[in-house]
Design a protein around this motif. Structure first.
Motif, PDB file in Angstrom:
ATOM      1  N   LYS A  97      29.337  56.860 -15.137  1.00 37.44           N
ATOM      2  CA  LYS A  97      29.325  56.778 -16.595  1.00 37.44           C
ATOM      3  C   LYS A  97      30.696  56.318 -17.048  1.00 37.44           C
TER       4      LYS A  97
ATOM      5  N   ARG B 222      31.350  53.863 -24.935  1.00 33.22           N
ATOM      6  CA  ARG B 222      31.493  55.011 -24.028  1.00 33.22           C
ATOM      7  C   ARG B 222      30.091  55.481 -23.683  1.00 33.22           C
TER       8      ARG B 222
ATOM      9  N   ALA C  81      30.445  60.181 -20.443  1.00 31.06           N
ATOM     10  CA  ALA C  81      31.643  59.663 -19.774  1.00 31.06           C
ATOM     11  C   ALA C  81      32.865  60.435 -20.254  1.00 31.06           C
TER      12      ALA C  81
ATOM     13  N   GLY D 103      36.253  55.683 -15.822  1.00 30.12           N
ATOM     14  CA  GLY D 103      35.275  56.769 -15.901  1.00 30.12           C
ATOM     15  C   GLY D 103      34.865  57.326 -14.558  1.00 30.12           C
TER      16      GLY D 103
ATOM     17  N   SER E 134      32.464  63.045 -12.015  1.00 36.93           N
ATOM     18  CA  SER E 134      32.374  62.234 -13.218  1.00 36.93           C
ATOM     19  C   SER E 134      30.931  62.167 -13.695  1.00 36.93           C
TER      20      SER E 134
END
Lengths: 152, 152, 152, 152
Positions: free
Chosen positions: A45, A62, A66, A135, B14
């Motif tokens: 992400k 975004r 993330a 990310g 993440s």
């Protein structure tokens, strides 16, 4: 009446002031689309920033969930890639302790010099902007940035 | 090998770190689409920022030829609208000389308190983010922001 | 040897990365020359900044004895003029208390909205940059900026 | 009438406020001319900043196609060289991990401590300013800075 005149003038000014700096929004949106697909294919992400030839932001997304802190990093990666017309990771190899560009990150309000920033070129090979992705692990960031940059 | 483990862990982290702050990227993209259409119908070129419930940027576009300086203004409008959960123009009426919030613009790294920033609510009436629009007379900015905010 | 390779690559990269954003240095130097002559004819000492279409600095001079604090003002005037593609003084009439752009100066790291910033156009009428002048009364600043902007 | 008086007083003040801090604009322009010639002879494109004895910018040029990000670096090199009255590269040898000036780059709004910044002295050996050059490998930056500094 006076206020209306100002409003009309202002509206006209905003419309005729056109002066494109490299990449168009349509190109930026295409790049983001491809980058998002790549991010999904990598199970990541990402924050994705696109700047124009003047290093000014053109588009940003975004992805849901993330990292918040990666928004600024993605922007700084895009700017860094355009500031020096090269992948951010190359600069990072030179900015290490003992390197020829040690602590260059203190310039320009903060550079990000690890991978994930890539210049965007048109078909003639001219640099028209840059993409910055953040990310995940930097290897993933770089892969997504490259996928995006090669979309046009 | 060690590096690979870190990479894998980092990638997993993440991915599972998800914590949505209101608006989704899909919603933000829908809002931007509607806002762009409104901008075109008004013969204007806009910078459009969408922030989430945490006042963090989710999506941004600068339409071709829109003022460079309006990118930051659109972001500050979106943040200001979410910081105080009201239209930016309302704050501007209170921040004038002699007003109760005189020069509040000095806070939060710079507020923009003229029209063009509008909170975004879901169907239950909860604020899930905000939109900020800049690129023309403030009446146009506000009209585009409202069109966007009402898209979901 | 490795270091030499990096040096050579770096040097090549810096040379081929060309991507002009509007005004050239030669044009900027011509504009500064004319602006300086105008400043001398007015018995003033000025700071003069030229930015390109991306609002990035191309050239700057501070005439001997000109105010130190006017260097930053001249740069902010040039940036402001390019950010909104109009004379800075126009924005200043709208950013007054009660005006539609009240306190817009808080955006973009600080705008300067009194006279002395003027967009620079090429013969086709396209905006290719801007000039910002500071160092005397704003009437003089504006006169010098206009003289410079009309030099090409 | 009152406004005219203020204008006249302001204009006079700006003219008599003279207090030269070392280098003159004429000297700075000469240095830039020589530095540009050296940059061309090295097949490089540079950003060149000249500061006075007060570490304030006197003159700046960005050669066509030079890196955008090197503008700020050239300024920071010039300032750093004057802040400590030595070549920037010397400071960089002391600011490494374990060094006596470790991470000094965090001071003064950001220093740049790799080569390319050189103090400028008059014929009596007094430091009257500094030059900062950025746009290529640091060896080239330094060579151009030295060529410039030795021009007067």
């Amino acid at each position: 009446m006076k206020k209306t005149v100002v409003l009309v003038l202002f509206t006209i000014c905003s419309y005729v002031g056109f002066s494109q700096n490299g990449i168009s929004l349509k190109q930026a949106e295409k790049i983001i689309e491809v980058a998002k697909e790549k991010a999904i294919s990598l199970n990541t992400k990402m924050n994705i920033s696109i700047v124009d030839a003047g290093a000014n932001l053109v588009a940003f997304v975004r992805m849901d969930g993330a990292w918040l802190g990666s928004a600024d990093i993605s922007l700084k990666k895009a700017k860094t890639a355009r500031y020096f017309d090269m992948n951010t990771g190359i600069i990072g190899t030179l900015s290490q302790p003992g390197g020829s560009l040690y602590n260059i990150e203190h310039s320009n309000g903060g550079l990000i010099t690890f991978p994930g920033g890539v210049p965007i070129k048109n078909k003639a090979g001219e640099i028209i902007g840059a993409i910055g992705v953040s990310g995940s692990a930097v290897e993933n960031d770089q892969a997504v940035a490259e996928a995006g940059a090669s979309a046009i």
